[in-house]
Motif scaffolding. Structure first.
Motif, PDB file in Angstrom:
ATOM      1  N   THR A   2      41.609  42.227  10.745  1.00 35.07           N
ATOM      2  CA  THR A   2      40.877  40.978  10.940  1.00 35.07           C
ATOM      3  C   THR A   2      41.830  39.808  10.737  1.00 35.07           C
ATOM      4  O   THR A   2      42.764  39.890   9.944  1.00 35.07           O
ATOM      5  CB  THR A   2      39.692  40.842   9.961  1.00 35.07           C
ATOM      6  N   SER A   4      42.065  35.191  11.534  1.00 35.01           N
ATOM      7  CA  SER A   4      41.536  33.938  12.064  1.00 35.01           C
ATOM      8  C   SER A   4      42.719  33.104  12.499  1.00 35.01           C
ATOM      9  O   SER A   4      43.809  33.219  11.933  1.00 35.01           O
ATOM     10  CB  SER A   4      40.747  33.184  10.997  1.00 35.01           C
ATOM     11  N   GLN A   6      44.242  30.117  15.837  1.00 36.66           N
ATOM     12  CA  GLN A   6      44.071  29.227  16.976  1.00 36.66           C
ATOM     13  C   GLN A   6      44.536  29.932  18.249  1.00 36.66           C
ATOM     14  O   GLN A   6      45.581  30.587  18.266  1.00 36.66           O
ATOM     15  CB  GLN A   6      44.891  27.964  16.760  1.00 36.66           C
ATOM     16  N   ARG A  52      39.596  27.483  17.585  1.00 35.40           N
ATOM     17  CA  ARG A  52      39.721  28.297  16.374  1.00 35.40           C
ATOM     18  C   ARG A  52      38.859  29.536  16.563  1.00 35.40           C
ATOM     19  O   ARG A  52      37.719  29.432  16.998  1.00 35.40           O
ATOM     20  CB  ARG A  52      39.256  27.528  15.138  1.00 35.40           C
ATOM     21  N   VAL A  53      39.413  30.718  16.263  1.00 35.41           N
ATOM     22  CA  VAL A  53      38.692  31.973  16.486  1.00 35.41           C
ATOM     23  C   VAL A  53      38.803  32.901  15.280  1.00 35.41           C
ATOM     24  O   VAL A  53      39.721  32.796  14.469  1.00 35.41           O
ATOM     25  CB  VAL A  53      39.208  32.714  17.737  1.00 35.41           C
ATOM     26  N   ASP A  54      37.850  33.830  15.223  1.00 41.59           N
ATOM     27  CA  ASP A  54      37.892  34.956  14.303  1.00 41.59           C
ATOM     28  C   ASP A  54      38.077  36.206  15.157  1.00 41.59           C
ATOM     29  O   ASP A  54      37.503  36.302  16.245  1.00 41.59           O
ATOM     30  CB  ASP A  54      36.590  35.067  13.513  1.00 41.59           C
ATOM     31  N   ARG A  56      38.415  40.624  15.109  1.00 41.35           N
ATOM     32  CA  ARG A  56      38.416  41.968  14.511  1.00 41.35           C
ATOM     33  C   ARG A  56      38.910  42.893  15.609  1.00 41.35           C
ATOM     34  O   ARG A  56      38.340  42.922  16.704  1.00 41.35           O
ATOM     35  CB  ARG A  56      37.039  42.395  14.054  1.00 41.35           C
ATOM     36  N   LYS A  76      34.624  32.412  18.749  1.00 41.61           N
ATOM     37  CA  LYS A  76      34.886  31.101  18.154  1.00 41.61           C
ATOM     38  C   LYS A  76      34.492  31.129  16.685  1.00 41.61           C
ATOM     39  O   LYS A  76      33.469  31.707  16.311  1.00 41.61           O
ATOM     40  CB  LYS A  76      34.105  30.010  18.877  1.00 41.61           C
ATOM     41  N   ALA A  77      35.337  30.515  15.860  1.00 41.11           N
ATOM     42  CA  ALA A  77      35.081  30.465  14.434  1.00 41.11           C
ATOM     43  C   ALA A  77      33.800  29.675  14.162  1.00 41.11           C
ATOM     44  O   ALA A  77      33.505  28.708  14.849  1.00 41.11           O
ATOM     45  CB  ALA A  77      36.263  29.841  13.701  1.00 41.11           C
TER      46      ALA A  77
END
Length: 78
Positions: A2, A4, A6, A52-54, A56, A76-77
């Motif tokens: 995982t 987080s 850009q 900004r993203v998360d 997995r 997207k976060a």
């Protein structure tokens, strides 16, 4: 795996037999391969450079991939 970060690049070249990917902080995240019958996680379709993203994903030698589980994602976060 995982993480987080850009979005620093987007490649949508998988329509035939290529590979689609999103780069997050310089790490390549493979999001689809053309003609693949594997199980793939999801990617927000409206991602843009700088978002900004998360993430997995499953780690690979060259970065990571959404291949192999429907629980993988690039979104997207919140």
């Amino acid at each position: 795996m995982t993480l987080s970060g850009q979005v620093s690049g987007i490649d949508n070249g998988c329509f035939a037999d290529g590979e689609c990917s999103v780069s997050v902080n310089g790490l390549k995240v493979v999001t689809m391969r053309g003609w693949s019958r594997a199980i793939w996680g999801t990617r927000d379709v409206d991602l843009a450079l700088g978002d900004r993203v998360d993430v997995r994903c499953r780690a690979t030698d060259g970065g990571c991939t959404l291949e192999g589980s429907d629980e993988y994602f690039v979104r997207k976060a919140r």
